[in-house]
Structure formats: structure tokens, C-alpha cells
Design a protein around this motif. Structure first.
Motif, short mmCIF file in Angstrom:
data_model
loop_
_atom_site.label_atom_id
_atom_site.label_comp_id
_atom_site.label_asym_id
_atom_site.label_seq_id
_atom_site.Cartn_x
_atom_site.Cartn_y
_atom_site.Cartn_z
N LYS A 135 0.86 -1.18 0.00
CA LYS A 135 0.00 0.00 0.00
C LYS A 135 0.89 1.23 0.00
O LYS A 135 1.81 1.35 0.82
CB LYS A 135 -0.93 0.02 1.22
CG LYS A 135 -2.02 -1.04 1.16
CD LYS A 135 -2.97 -0.93 2.34
CE LYS A 135 -4.08 -1.97 2.25
NZ LYS A 135 -5.02 -1.88 3.40
N VAL A 136 0.63 2.14 -0.94
CA VAL A 136 1.45 3.34 -1.08
C VAL A 136 0.54 4.56 -1.18
O VAL A 136 -0.65 4.45 -1.45
CB VAL A 136 2.35 3.26 -2.33
CG1 VAL A 136 3.35 2.12 -2.19
CG2 VAL A 136 1.53 3.09 -3.60
N ALA A 137 1.14 5.73 -0.97
CA ALA A 137 0.37 6.97 -1.01
C ALA A 137 0.42 7.63 -2.38
O ALA A 137 -0.52 8.31 -2.77
CB ALA A 137 0.88 7.94 0.05
N PHE A 138 1.54 7.44 -3.10
CA PHE A 138 1.72 8.06 -4.41
C PHE A 138 2.12 7.01 -5.43
O PHE A 138 2.77 6.01 -5.08
CB PHE A 138 2.80 9.13 -4.36
CG PHE A 138 2.54 10.24 -3.38
CD1 PHE A 138 1.70 11.28 -3.71
CD2 PHE A 138 3.15 10.23 -2.14
CE1 PHE A 138 1.47 12.32 -2.82
CE2 PHE A 138 2.92 11.27 -1.24
CZ PHE A 138 2.08 12.31 -1.58
N ASP A 139 1.80 7.25 -6.70
CA ASP A 139 2.24 6.36 -7.77
C ASP A 139 3.75 6.21 -7.76
O ASP A 139 4.29 5.10 -7.86
CB ASP A 139 1.80 6.90 -9.14
CG ASP A 139 0.30 6.81 -9.35
OD1 ASP A 139 -0.39 6.29 -8.46
OD2 ASP A 139 -0.16 7.27 -10.42
N GLU A 140 4.45 7.34 -7.65
CA GLU A 140 5.90 7.33 -7.75
C GLU A 140 6.55 6.54 -6.61
O GLU A 140 7.64 6.00 -6.76
CB GLU A 140 6.45 8.77 -7.76
CG GLU A 140 7.95 8.88 -7.98
CD GLU A 140 8.43 8.23 -9.27
OE1 GLU A 140 9.59 7.80 -9.31
OE2 GLU A 140 7.63 8.15 -10.25
N GLU A 141 5.86 6.45 -5.50
CA GLU A 141 6.39 5.72 -4.35
C GLU A 141 6.65 4.26 -4.69
O GLU A 141 7.64 3.67 -4.24
CB GLU A 141 5.41 5.84 -3.17
CG GLU A 141 5.98 5.37 -1.83
CD GLU A 141 5.01 5.60 -0.69
OE1 GLU A 141 5.31 5.17 0.43
OE2 GLU A 141 3.93 6.20 -0.92
N ILE A 142 5.79 3.66 -5.50
CA ILE A 142 5.98 2.27 -5.90
C ILE A 142 6.72 2.17 -7.23
O ILE A 142 7.52 1.24 -7.44
CB ILE A 142 4.62 1.52 -5.98
CG1 ILE A 142 4.84 0.02 -6.26
CG2 ILE A 142 3.71 2.13 -7.05
CD1 ILE A 142 5.61 -0.68 -5.18
N LEU A 143 6.52 3.13 -8.14
CA LEU A 143 7.17 3.06 -9.45
C LEU A 143 8.69 3.11 -9.34
O LEU A 143 9.39 2.41 -10.06
CB LEU A 143 6.67 4.19 -10.36
CG LEU A 143 5.22 4.09 -10.82
CD1 LEU A 143 4.85 5.31 -11.65
CD2 LEU A 143 4.99 2.81 -11.61
N LYS A 144 9.20 3.92 -8.42
CA LYS A 144 10.65 4.01 -8.30
C LYS A 144 11.26 2.70 -7.79
O LYS A 144 12.37 2.34 -8.15
CB LYS A 144 11.04 5.17 -7.37
CG LYS A 144 10.61 5.02 -5.92
CD LYS A 144 11.00 6.24 -5.12
CE LYS A 144 10.57 6.11 -3.66
NZ LYS A 144 10.93 7.34 -2.88
N ILE A 145 10.50 1.97 -6.97
CA ILE A 145 10.98 0.68 -6.48
C ILE A 145 10.95 -0.36 -7.60
O ILE A 145 11.89 -1.12 -7.79
CB ILE A 145 10.15 0.19 -5.27
CG1 ILE A 145 10.25 1.19 -4.12
CG2 ILE A 145 10.62 -1.19 -4.81
CD1 ILE A 145 9.36 0.86 -2.94
N VAL A 146 9.84 -0.38 -8.34
CA VAL A 146 9.69 -1.33 -9.45
C VAL A 146 10.78 -1.09 -10.50
O VAL A 146 11.36 -2.05 -11.03
CB VAL A 146 8.30 -1.23 -10.08
CG1 VAL A 146 8.20 -2.09 -11.34
CG2 VAL A 146 7.23 -1.66 -9.07
N ARG A 147 11.07 0.17 -10.80
CA ARG A 147 12.11 0.48 -11.79
C ARG A 147 13.46 -0.11 -11.37
O ARG A 147 14.23 -0.59 -12.21
CB ARG A 147 12.25 2.00 -11.98
CG ARG A 147 11.13 2.62 -12.79
CD ARG A 147 11.51 4.00 -13.29
NE ARG A 147 11.75 4.94 -12.20
CZ ARG A 147 10.82 5.75 -11.70
NH1 ARG A 147 9.59 5.72 -12.18
NH2 ARG A 147 11.12 6.59 -10.74
N TYR A 148 13.73 -0.09 -10.08
CA TYR A 148 14.99 -0.62 -9.57
C TYR A 148 15.11 -2.13 -9.83
O TYR A 148 16.20 -2.63 -10.11
CB TYR A 148 15.10 -0.34 -8.07
CG TYR A 148 16.36 -0.87 -7.44
CD1 TYR A 148 17.55 -0.13 -7.46
CD2 TYR A 148 16.39 -2.12 -6.82
CE1 TYR A 148 18.71 -0.61 -6.88
CE2 TYR A 148 17.54 -2.62 -6.25
CZ TYR A 148 18.69 -1.86 -6.27
OH TYR A 148 19.85 -2.35 -5.71
#
Length: 291
Positions: free
Chosen positions: A251-264
């Protein structure tokens, strides 16, 4: 400041006193550190029990043969270790003695995140800390706007400080470095237990937005990392797949909060739901590849 951080700071100062040959009573330490006598007794009789402490006329001091044995790095090492007990399988007496041994402690190296420098904001930090302890409303300027909030916690996430507080009956997060001109109004407020539990139990840093539930498929090649520790905030393993992969929920608050992890973790992870997040990620990657 977290409780273990306060303990680490206090113990480091007590260690420094002992190492310098000072003698002190429990009452003196109680007054200096503004804690109870029970806390100081625990420091001396439990947390520092591995040291050759002596007590004479109600004054504690270090055996003469041990004076000066601890250098500044030793004291910092112990202070750090006392604040991260969960990092080690055990912190028993023999282990602590070994850590403070100049030869043996070469076996340990702890690397963490860099920490933002807030040394110039000490007064602001302490003002907020006291307001949290005393449950009093504070005012401050944030992004050019005057805010009036009920402060609950100062939170450090990956080296960055945030303030979790209630504004207009909503739990919100403020970046500490953006806070200025703090004033304690001395207006008391009552702690909401549900708010405290939310802050304590959530891995999220930002409480200002409704959380987004995201499900991610993790390939077998990297699934071990996700089972050993929480890579994602509020991570839950939904299912272990036949080929060794995982379905993981977060569960995240912002799209970017999870997207930056997935990109890694590309190409070993994929967002299953919500679909628009995976599409957004793919659009970002396509634009990047065109550069």
C-alpha cells in the motif's frame, strides 16, 4: 527522536564520563538526562553491566585498569549498537565486550543510508519534540503557508526526517527541512489512540493521501530478497508461485512511491494491479528509450 536513539545518546555520554574517570551518583544522572532513577539503574546494571563498574559512597566509577581503554570510535560503536539491537542475533555480554575490543571489532562494518544534515535546525527539532511529549499544538510555516497542527511523531525514513501530525482532523506528513518558524501554542490536545496506532503500524511515510493497494509479481530470481525483508512498504506476500516467484501486495500513497521501487527491480518485477500503474511505468520507459 526514537526511544532507542535517546538511549544510544545517553549511554554514549555515560560511557564518555566513565572513560574519563568521572564519578557520579544515580541522582546526578537523573537530573542531567531528565529520566527516572529506574532508567539510570537499568543503564548501569543492565546495559553497561559488561563493564567493570565500581560503586563507592553511592558514586559509580570505572575500575582504574579500564580507564582510557575506550577510544571515541569505541564509544560511538556501542552507542550505535545499543540503538539497533534488532540488527544482531543477540547482544549478550560477551558480544559487547568483543565489539569494544579494538582487534575483534574489525570484523563488523555497518553501512546505512546517508542522513540529511539538520544540525542547523536543533532549536526547531527540540521545540517540536517537546510539543509531542507535552501534547501541545504547534504553528509553523510550510511551503509559504501558516499551519496549525497537533504533532504526533518525528519519523526518520531512509535518513530523512518527517513530522506526522493532525491538521484539520486529518493525519498528514510534513518534511522537517521545509518547516520553519515553529511556535508552541501551549494549547493542549488529547492523543487519539487510533492515530498513534496508524503511525506506529504503517510503513508509509506519507499519511496525507488515501493509500493505493498494488499487487506485484516477483520473479523467482529475486524472490529471496522479498522473503528475507520488506522491500515494499506494508509488504504482504499474497501467494508463492509454482515456479518460485511471488505475488506481493503493498500500500502506497503516491504512484511514484511504488514506481521508483519497481524500476529498480526491472526486469524481475511487474505490476499486476492496478493495470494503469503498469501502463504508466511502460510509458515512462518508452519515453526514456527515445531520448
Amino acid at each position: 527522536m526514537k526511544n532507542h536513539d535517546k538511549i544510544a545518546t545517553r549511554l554514549a555520554q555515560i560511557l564518555n564520563k566513565l572513560n574519563s574517570g568521572e564519578r557520579f551518583s544515580v541522582e546526578e544522572l537523573v537530573e542531567e538526562f531528565s529520566v527516572t532513577s529506574r532508567t539510570i539503574q537499568r543503564d548501569l546494571n543492565e546495559r553497561l553491566s559488561y563493564l567493570p563498574l565500581k560503586k563507592e559512597n553511592n558514586l559509580y566509577y570505572l575500575e582504574e585498569y579500564y580507564l582510557g581503554k575506550l577510544n571515541f570510535d569505541d564509544i560511538k560503536n556501542f552507542a550505535a549498537l545499543s540503538g539497533v539491537r534488532d540488527l544482531f542475533p543477540s547482544l549478550k555480554e560477551d558480544f559487547l565486550k568483543n565489539v569494544l575490543d579494538a582487534t575483534i571489532n574489525q570484523a563488523y562494518l555497518i553501512k546505512g543510508h546517508d542522513y540529511e544534515d539538520i544540525s542547523g535546525d536543533t532549536e526547531t527539532f527540540l521545540c517540536i519534540e517537546m510539543a509531542i511529549i507535552n501534547h501541545t499544538v504547534i504553528e509553523f510555516i510550510y511551503n509559504g503557508k501558516l499551519r496549525e497542527v497537533k504533532p504526533y511523531k518525528l519519523i526518520n525514513t531512509k535518513g530523512i526526517w518527517y513530522l506526522a501530525s493532525v491538521e484539520d482532523e486529518k493525519l498528514k506528513t510534513f518534511s522537517f527541512k521545509k518547516i520553519s518558524k515553529v511556535t508552541d501554542t501551549d494549547l493542549a490536545f488529547e492523543i487519539d489512540k487510533s492515530v498513534s496506532e496508524n503511525i506506529q503500524n504503517s510503513d508509509n511515510t506519507w499519511f496525507s493521501h488515501e493509500p493505493i493497494e498494488v499487487v506485484i509479481k516477483v520473479d523467482a530470481e529475486v524472490s529471496g530478497y522479498f522473503t528475507r525483508r520488506k522491500i515494499l512498504p506494508n509488504q504482504t506476500i499474497v501467494k508463492e508461485l509454482a515456479e518460485g516467484g511471488l505475488l506481493v501486495s503493498t500500500k502506497v500513497a503516491f504512484d511514484e512511491e511504488i514506481l521508483k521501487i519497481v524500476r529498480y527491480w526491472i526486469p524481475h518485477v511487474k505490476i499486476i494491479s492496478p493495470v494503469h500503474l503498469q501502463e504508466k511505468l511502460e510509458d515512462i520507459l518508452k519515453k526514456y528509450l527515445k531520448l
